[in-house]
Design a protein around this motif. Structure first.
Motif, mmCIF file in Angstrom:
data_model
loop_
_atom_site.group_PDB
_atom_site.id
_atom_site.type_symbol
_atom_site.label_atom_id
_atom_site.label_comp_id
_atom_site.label_asym_id
_atom_site.label_seq_id
_atom_site.Cartn_x
_atom_site.Cartn_y
_atom_site.Cartn_z
ATOM 1 N N ALA A 40 0.984 -1.249 0.105
ATOM 2 C CA ALA A 40 -0.188 0.112 0.031
ATOM 3 C C ALA A 40 0.883 1.245 0.121
ATOM 4 O O ALA A 40 2.001 1.341 0.216
ATOM 5 N N ASP A 179 -7.735 6.326 0.924
ATOM 6 C CA ASP A 179 -8.902 5.530 1.004
ATOM 7 C C ASP A 179 -9.379 4.977 2.296
ATOM 8 O O ASP A 179 -10.357 4.662 2.841
ATOM 9 N N VAL A 180 -8.187 4.890 3.111
ATOM 10 C CA VAL A 180 -8.230 4.236 4.521
ATOM 11 C C VAL A 180 -7.485 5.256 5.468
ATOM 12 O O VAL A 180 -6.613 5.495 5.354
ATOM 13 N N SER A 204 -15.601 9.396 0.838
ATOM 14 C CA SER A 204 -15.484 7.949 0.325
ATOM 15 C C SER A 204 -14.446 7.333 1.251
ATOM 16 O O SER A 204 -14.144 6.008 1.124
ATOM 17 N N ALA A 205 -13.651 8.073 2.039
ATOM 18 C CA ALA A 205 -12.746 7.599 2.887
ATOM 19 C C ALA A 205 -13.228 6.374 4.070
ATOM 20 O O ALA A 205 -14.129 6.890 4.694
ATOM 21 N N ASP A 301 -8.053 -5.220 5.170
ATOM 22 C CA ASP A 301 -7.145 -5.156 4.001
ATOM 23 C C ASP A 301 -6.614 -3.656 3.436
ATOM 24 O O ASP A 301 -7.339 -2.948 3.157
ATOM 25 N N LEU A 302 -5.373 -3.731 3.191
ATOM 26 C CA LEU A 302 -5.015 -2.250 2.976
ATOM 27 C C LEU A 302 -4.233 -2.291 1.553
ATOM 28 O O LEU A 302 -3.997 -1.355 0.832
ATOM 29 N N SER A 303 -4.291 -3.432 0.942
ATOM 30 C CA SER A 303 -3.797 -3.688 -0.393
ATOM 31 C C SER A 303 -3.945 -2.912 -1.371
ATOM 32 O O SER A 303 -5.416 -2.703 -1.671
ATOM 33 N N LYS A 305 -4.178 0.269 -1.556
ATOM 34 C CA LYS A 305 -4.827 1.698 -1.156
ATOM 35 C C LYS A 305 -3.957 2.730 -0.606
ATOM 36 O O LYS A 305 -2.601 2.372 -0.300
ATOM 37 N N ILE A 306 -4.343 3.781 -0.776
ATOM 38 C CA ILE A 306 -3.789 4.996 0.041
ATOM 39 C C ILE A 306 -4.184 5.197 1.373
ATOM 40 O O ILE A 306 -5.294 5.127 1.823
ATOM 41 N N VAL A 307 -3.407 4.941 2.518
ATOM 42 C CA VAL A 307 -3.497 4.526 3.807
ATOM 43 C C VAL A 307 -2.808 5.792 4.767
ATOM 44 O O VAL A 307 -1.866 5.952 4.496
#
Length: 327
Positions: A40, A179-180, A204-205, A301-303, A305-307
């Motif tokens: 990520a 994203d997360v 959407s976050a 699951d962070l794969s 994604k922008i975290v």
């Protein structure tokens, strides 16, 4: 204490102006090794680098700065295991106000010493047998002081929300949106401020509060749709997060904005403390590392994604830090 209106996004914007020049605008820190480990793009918000060593200074300064002139001589009162204590003590000192802090007797010595170092008077209580809120309210009434609650206070929540504002602004400067977002969570004030800011700007976050195992009142409350109390008041290395139940204001803000609550063990929190020190060169306390722990232990699951991960504090007992690094 809880008869206040919910803070708004405009309150966060006002808080950002109010704390500018006093609070540190902490950077977003990246690590290629961490990105590869989690598959990520990870951005760490290291509030361990904040004034007083945790995010708490933001909310404390925002709240203390708004105490009316005719009430300032009576000072402020707060309850805290140590990070809010230091934040309020430092903010009170900057404004020339006396401060009394109610702290658990088992709080790390380093936190008590630093709180007293800012000039505050510390009153100890027993987590397992005394009601800290009742004790704090009694002291405030006796002194005629302003009570600055650690998470059920609209000005405190608005101050903490500046973290979410900065995350979005600094990611946007890179052409990105989160994203997360993973947030360390005790009473929910930090999560509430961050969630209010980020969900206003990036609906959407997905926001995930992270708690220690056995003290997952937030996760259980979100699932049940009502505020639930923890059965224990002590017994985790994450001393900064051992609140009895979600706050009234924080729960009202968080309930419609949270994806779900995540829980990590003490061992996972300590592993994150060790990882942060060894690999990221950042000093975290266990409670300030639980959001990182959730990422490292695969709680969500962070794969791809922008975290964004909030590292909420670094006021760690040296022996705990040494043990975590050596493990």
């Amino acid at each position: 204490m809880t008869d206040q209106a919910l803070p708004t996004y405009d309150d966060i914007l006002a808080a950002a102006v109010r704390i500018e020049g006093e609070a540190v605008r902490t950077p977003l820190v990246t690590s290629p090794a961490l990105d590869a480990k989690l598959n990520a793009r990870v951005f760490l918000k290291p509030e361990c680098l904040q004034r007083t060593g945790s995010f708490k200074f933001r909310g404390a300064f925002n709240a203390v700065s708004q105490i009316p002139a005719d009430r300032r001589a009576n000072g402020v009162v707060a309850c805290s295991s140590g990070n809010h204590a230091q934040g309020v003590a430092a903010a009170a000192a900057l404004h020339g106000l006396p401060a009394t802090i109610v702290m658990p007797s088992d709080a790390p010595a380093i936190k008590r010493e630093r709180t007293e170092g800012y000039g505050a008077t510390v009153v100890s209580y027993d987590r397992s047998s005394q009601d800290r809120d009742a004790l704090t309210e009694a002291i405030a009434a006796e002194k005629g002081a302003t009570l600055v609650h650690p998470y059920d206070n609209r000005d405190v929540i608005a101050g903490q929300g500046t973290i979410g504002l900065e995350i979005v602004e600094d990611l946007r400067a890179r052409g990105l949106t989160p994203d997360v977002v993973l947030v360390c969570c005790g009473g929910g004030g930090l999560t509430a401020g961050v969630a209010l800011a980020i969900k206003t700007l990036v609906p959407s976050a997905a926001i995930y509060p992270v708690e220690p195992e056995g003290f997952d009142d937030q996760a259980r409350s979100f699932a049940a749709g009502e505020r639930l109390r923890n059965t224990r008041t002590a017994g985790s290395v994450c001393d900064a997060l051992l609140t009895p139940m979600p706050g009234v204001l924080s729960f009202a803000l968080n309930k419609p904005r949270i994806a779900r609550g995540l829980v990590v063990s003490d061992a996972e929190a300590l592993a994150a403390v060790g990882y942060a020190a060894r690999e990221l060169k950042l000093v975290l306390e266990p409670g300030g590392a639980v959001a990182l722990a959730a990422a490292l232990s695969g709680k969500v699951d962070l794969s791809g994604k922008i975290v964004a991960i909030v590292l909420s504090g670094g006021n760690v007992d040296p022996a705990i830090l040494a043990g975590a690094v050596a493990a």
